[in-house]
Design an enzyme around this catalytic site. Structure first.
Site, mmCIF file in Angstrom:
data_model
loop_
_atom_site.group_PDB
_atom_site.id
_atom_site.type_symbol
_atom_site.label_atom_id
_atom_site.label_comp_id
_atom_site.label_asym_id
_atom_site.label_seq_id
_atom_site.Cartn_x
_atom_site.Cartn_y
_atom_site.Cartn_z
ATOM 1 N N TYR A 119 -12.505 -1.547 -3.920
ATOM 2 C CA TYR A 119 -13.101 -0.278 -3.263
ATOM 3 C C TYR A 119 -14.171 0.240 -4.141
ATOM 4 C CZ TYR A 119 -9.409 0.186 0.112
ATOM 5 O OH TYR A 119 -8.489 0.107 1.242
ATOM 6 N N ASP A 138 0.849 -1.153 0.057
ATOM 7 C CA ASP A 138 -0.058 -0.051 -0.081
ATOM 8 C C ASP A 138 0.801 1.302 0.048
ATOM 9 O OD1 ASP A 138 -2.423 -1.334 -0.108
ATOM 10 O OD2 ASP A 138 -2.755 -1.237 2.003
#
EC number: 3.2.1.18
Length: 441
Positions: A374, A123
């Site tokens: 997402y 990330d």
């Protein structure tokens, strides 16, 4: 006589030469005069165009009444990236000015099907940057604009310029860099020294002010949450939420009738979504979506909801969104209750305030057999659409690669939909790329 004739011819020739010289002088004078007049005319037109292009996105209208969701864009970036130069990305989101909509995304400083795509499941790295391109286009070095160095980000347009928020730095001391019209205007330092992070979707602008929500603290316990009000890229006010037992991450925010509503991710202990709504003075209210149609992932089967956190399968989560309409709510969610696959939109006519699991509309977006990821909200202001209301829209990230597939990389494409008060259709709009790529073999 011959002499007289020669004299007459000479006089006529002299007169023609004089006339020619006068003509050249007059022509030169006219051209010079025109050149002297061109610049102020051009400047006037340029200034007029700038004045027309700059407005204030009021955000005072209500959300448009809708019956369903019409497909708005699909970038097919993974399919195209098997052969073309396409960025390895994650966390794409869409934001619109009064002139255009753009896709923002966090790159990994690498291209698909290239050696630097190895290990991009991570990330946070110093190589991640926020960039943007026209909505619906695959993000590549040839159509993308650099915005900020960031591993967490947000962006929005106030009618005059783009505001970008890019967070980068070490986990124990990251800094958010605010830019307005491309120039650094302010910074926000991590106040809990525990992975300062923000929305991964658009901030919300009302009457020239823009608003965002940030989190600092544990991802699996009580953290600290702040609302920031910004004007022309500078923080003018902030408020820390008094929210014990709440967990807010990756909020999806939108304006509605001059106020802001954010629907977020509880990564601690809720399988329903927490919300915070606030006015332009940052006076706020907090809660959880009460519906028994649960919006997070993982989650239990639909049942009896709660206006507080629903604990079963409450740990972990995924970024998502909802749109509030009075006591009703449009809920976007994965089709699978335990993996990031499929996507659907559900209309629960009393789900904002009631705990039953009944609903009246379900629209399929991605089949349960295909990967999603997402999702988040964005809006189109009346200044863009010409409507007298704010059009609600959403995007869905279609994650491919690691950790679920046998590749060396992780990336995603995106689709988006906008609310309409006319006919729509259920279908599946998956990523569609055939994996693995050459680099993976």
């Amino acid at each position: 006589t011959i002499g007289s004739i020669c004299m007459v011819i000479g006089i006529v020739s002299l007169m023609l030469q004089i006339g020619n010289m006068i003509s050249i002088w007059v022509s030169h004078s006219i051209q010079t005069g025109n050149q002297n007049q061109v610049e102020p005319i051009s400047n006037t037109n340029f200034l007029t165009e700038k004045a027309v292009a700059s407005v204030t996105l009021a955000g005072n209208s209500s959300l448009c009444p809708i019956r369903g969701w019409a497909v708005h864009s699909k970038d097919n970036s993974i399919r195209i990236g098997s052969k073309g130069d396409v960025f390895v990305i994650r966390e794409p989101f869409i934001s619109c000015s009064h002139l255009e909509c753009r896709t923002f995304f966090l790159t990994q400083g690498a291209l698909l099907n290239d050696k630097h795509s190895n290990g991009t499941v991570k990330d946070r790295s110093p190589h991640r940057t926020l960039m943007s391109c026209p909505v619906g286009e695959a993000p590549s070095p040839y159509n993308s604009r650099f915005e900020s160095v960031a591993w967490s980000a947000s962006a929005c347009h106030d009618g005059t310029s783009w505001l970008t928020i890019g967070i980068s730095g070490p986990d124990n001391g990251a800094v958010a860099v605010l830019k307005y019209n491309g120039m650094i205007t302010d910074t926000i330092k991590s106040w809990r020294n525990n992975i300062l992070r923000t929305q991964e979707s658009e901030c919300a602008c009302v009457n020239g002010s823009c608003f965002t929500v940030m989190t600092d603290g544990p991802s699996n316990g009580q953290a600290s949450y702040k609302i920031f009000k910004m004007e022309k890229g500078k923080v003018v006010k902030s408020v820390e939420l008094d929210a014990p037992n709440y967990h807010y991450e990756e909020c999806s925010c939108y304006p509605d009738a001059g106020e802001i509503t954010c629907v977020c991710r509880d990564n601690w202990h809720g399988s329903n979504r927490p919300w915070v709504s606030f006015n332009q003075n940052l006076e706020y209210q907090i809660g959880y979506i009460c519906s028994g149609v649960f919006g997070d992932n993982p989650r239990p089967n639909d049942g009896t909801g709660s206006c507080g956190p629903v604990s079963p399968n409450g740990a972990y989560g995924v970024k998502g969104f909802s749109f509030k309409y009075g006591n009703g709510v449009w809920i976007g969610r994965t089709k699978s209750p335990n993996s990031r696959s499929g996507f659907e939109m559900i209309w629960d006519p009393n789900g904002w305030t009631e705990t039953d699991s009944s609903f009246s509309v379900k629209q399929d977006i991605v089949a349960i057999t295909d990967w999603s990821g997402y999702s988040g909200s964005f809006v189109q202001h009346p200044e863009l659409t010409g409507l007298d209301c704010i059009r609600p829209c959403f995007w869905v990230e279609l994650i491919r690669g690691r950790p679920k597939e046998s590749t060396i990389w992780t990336s995603g494409s995106s689709i988006s939909f906008c609310g309409v008060n006319s006919d729509t259709v259920s279908w599946s709009w998956p990523d569609g790329a055939e994996l693995p790529f050459t680099i993976d073999k």
